[in-house]
Write an enzyme that holds these catalytic residues in place. Structure first.
Site, PDB file in Angstrom:
ATOM      1  CD  GLU A  88      -0.984  -5.879   8.518  1.00 22.17           C
ATOM      2  OE1 GLU A  88      -1.181  -5.224   9.561  1.00 22.17           O
ATOM      3  OE2 GLU A  88      -1.476  -5.563   7.418  1.00 22.17           O
TER       4      GLU A  88
ATOM      5  CG  ASP B 135      -1.951  -1.086   1.225  1.00 24.20           C
ATOM      6  OD1 ASP B 135      -1.817  -2.044   0.440  1.00 24.20           O
ATOM      7  OD2 ASP B 135      -2.910  -0.994   2.020  1.00 24.20           O
TER       8      ASP B 135
HETATM    9  C1  DGY Z   1      -6.191  -1.167   3.954  1.00 27.97           C
HETATM   10  O1  DGY Z   1      -7.335  -0.827   4.236  1.00 27.97           O
HETATM   11  O2  DGY Z   1      -5.176  -0.703   4.474  1.00 27.97           O
HETATM   12  C2  DGY Z   1      -5.986  -2.216   2.976  1.00 27.97           C
HETATM   13  O3  DGY Z   1      -4.658  -2.618   2.909  1.00 27.97           O
HETATM   14  C3  DGY Z   1      -6.462  -1.837   1.639  1.00 27.97           C
HETATM   15  O4  DGY Z   1      -6.369  -2.953   0.860  1.00 27.97           O
END
Ligand code: DGY
Length: 418
Positions: A381, A157
């Site tokens: 994560e 992201d």
């Molecule tokens: C988030 O909401 O951060 C997700 O990674 C989007 O896919």
């Protein structure tokens, strides 16, 4: 000894919503595309039937044009933003309007090896995966490399790869919104508001053309050719081809796709950094970013000796490799999402690809480090690559899957009874 296998299986069970698995409760309360492919593989290590169901549920979100969305909103959850009302996806189930790295075909191939009795189910999924891969080939190519139209499409992201293209986006008129991610997780481990404004602005642009890909090509200011997408799709097509031959399907177009993507991968080689890099399609410029995605060439079946020294340097700079961003770079942040942390899922893709291609020392290092992260700090994560500190969401599905399917096997903690 704590049975990490039992813990990992329990995480999958606890995150199971009946047919699909949440990445983790709270932070990600829906079905995410590539998380789900990892979950399917993880389940297959102890409950293959449930593994196949995961992939089948994922494909129920497929749009008519072939796209498989990155989030499928099966049931409303006010704890997440941006939800279905913001995305306004036009698939059969409320969804986002972008896709995610296509790792599902590769996991399906693995699942078939682990559980040959699932062949009938794999045969039914195969044409859907092919339609999805065709969608990438139709709408996401630049010189044969696969582009993303939103940073979330690459799964990485807030990676620095997107900074130059994001700087060109004016998000002044994005309007008011309330983030939910930072109420679940320390904001220091999440993307900044500057990034978030642009994520939402790009969603608004997609909605403005009702996610029509032809129109999006004209209006979307963000288009970056990316090693994550290029290498995962190349690998996925190789697996789709092998399964298609076995199933007696026509695979001639997949052979062409592979050639196109091999040529495309070559366009991502940046000699300036000695690595595979992302390229801003609008400006034509490389971003100059060494990341864990740079190391996915082996996973894609490209055994490129040129790529190894930079990856070895990144590994040597960390106690728990592989970092998501070059530790020697100015913007390296060991706890902020895709700007430094070590991610077990990427470690698995990179490490297993290296194992297949005989890059033994680096592969062994990555695998051992990944196992230690989970042994010492549970199933987070992602983790600080220097200290191993857990970060982001906890009790994470795909991290547990990586333990079950790969990382756990070299450790003292042998695979427990299913
Ligand atoms: C988030 O909401 O951060 C997700 O990674 C989007 O896919």
């Amino acid at each position: 000894m704590t049975d990490l296998y039992a813990q990992a299986r329990q995480i999958l069970r606890d995150n199971d919503k009946g047919g699909y698995t949440l990445p983790t409760h709270g932070l990600y309360p829906y079905q995410w595309n590539w998380d789900s492919a990892f979950a399917a593989w993880g389940f297959t290590t102890f409950d293959p039937d449930r593994g196949w169901t995961e992939l089948e549920t994922l494909m129920t979100g497929q749009w008519e044009d072939g796209m498989v969305p990155h989030i499928i909103f099966h049931q409303p959850d006010p704890g997440y933003f941006p939800g279905p009302d913001v995305w306004q996806g036009r698939g059969p189930i409320p969804s986002s309007g972008i896709s995610q790295p296509p790792v599902a075909a590769t996991f399906m191939a693995k699942m078939l090896t682990m559980h040959p009795a699932g062949e009938a189910r794999a045969r039914a999924i195969w044409p859907k995966l092919k339609d999805w891969h065709r969608w990438f080939m139709d709408w996401r190519l630049d010189q044969g490399a696969v582009c993303v139209t939103h940073p979330w499409e690459a799964g990485r992201d807030n990676a620095p790869d997107w900074d130059a293209a994001m700087a060109e986006i004016n998000a002044d008129d994005v309007g008011d919104y309330t983030r939910r991610d930072t109420s679940h997780v320390d904001p220091a481990m999440r993307p900044t508001k500057y990034d978030y404004d642009r994520y939402i602005k790009l969603v608004q642009i997609g909605v403005s053309v009702n996610w029509d890909q032809e129109k999006l090509l004209a209006v979307n200011p963000f288009r970056v050719a990316d090693p994550t997408m290029t290498f995962t799709l190349l690998r996925a097509n190789r697996d789709l081809l092998a399964m298609g031959r076995r199933f007696g399907e026509d695979v001639s177009d997949i052979e062409d796709w592979i050639k196109t993507l091999e040529a495309g991968a070559d366009t991502l080689w940046n000699p300036q950094i000695g690595g595979y890099d992302s390229r801003d399609v609008r400006s034509g410029a490389f971003n100059g970013i060494l990341s864990n995605a740079s190391a996915l060439c082996w996973y894609a079946g490209i055994n490129d000796a040129r790529a190894l020294p930079a990856i070895e340097r990144m590994l040597a700079a960390c106690t728990y490799g592989l970092p998501s961003y070059d530790p020697a770079a100015d913007g390296f942040e060991p706890l902020r999402y895709w700007r430094g942390p070590s991610w077990p899922i990427m470690n698995y893709l990179v490490g297993s690809g290296m194992e297949e291609q005989g890059i033994d020392a680096a592969a062994a290092r990555i695998r051992a480090d990944t196992a230690r992260l989970m042994e010492e700090n549970g199933f987070a994560e992602y983790y600080d690559p220097h200290t191993g500190a857990p970060a982001g969401g906890g009790t994470f599905t795909w991290t547990a899957a990586v333990w079950l399917g790969w990382a756990g096997h070299d450790t003292e903690d042998k695979r427990g009874a299913a």
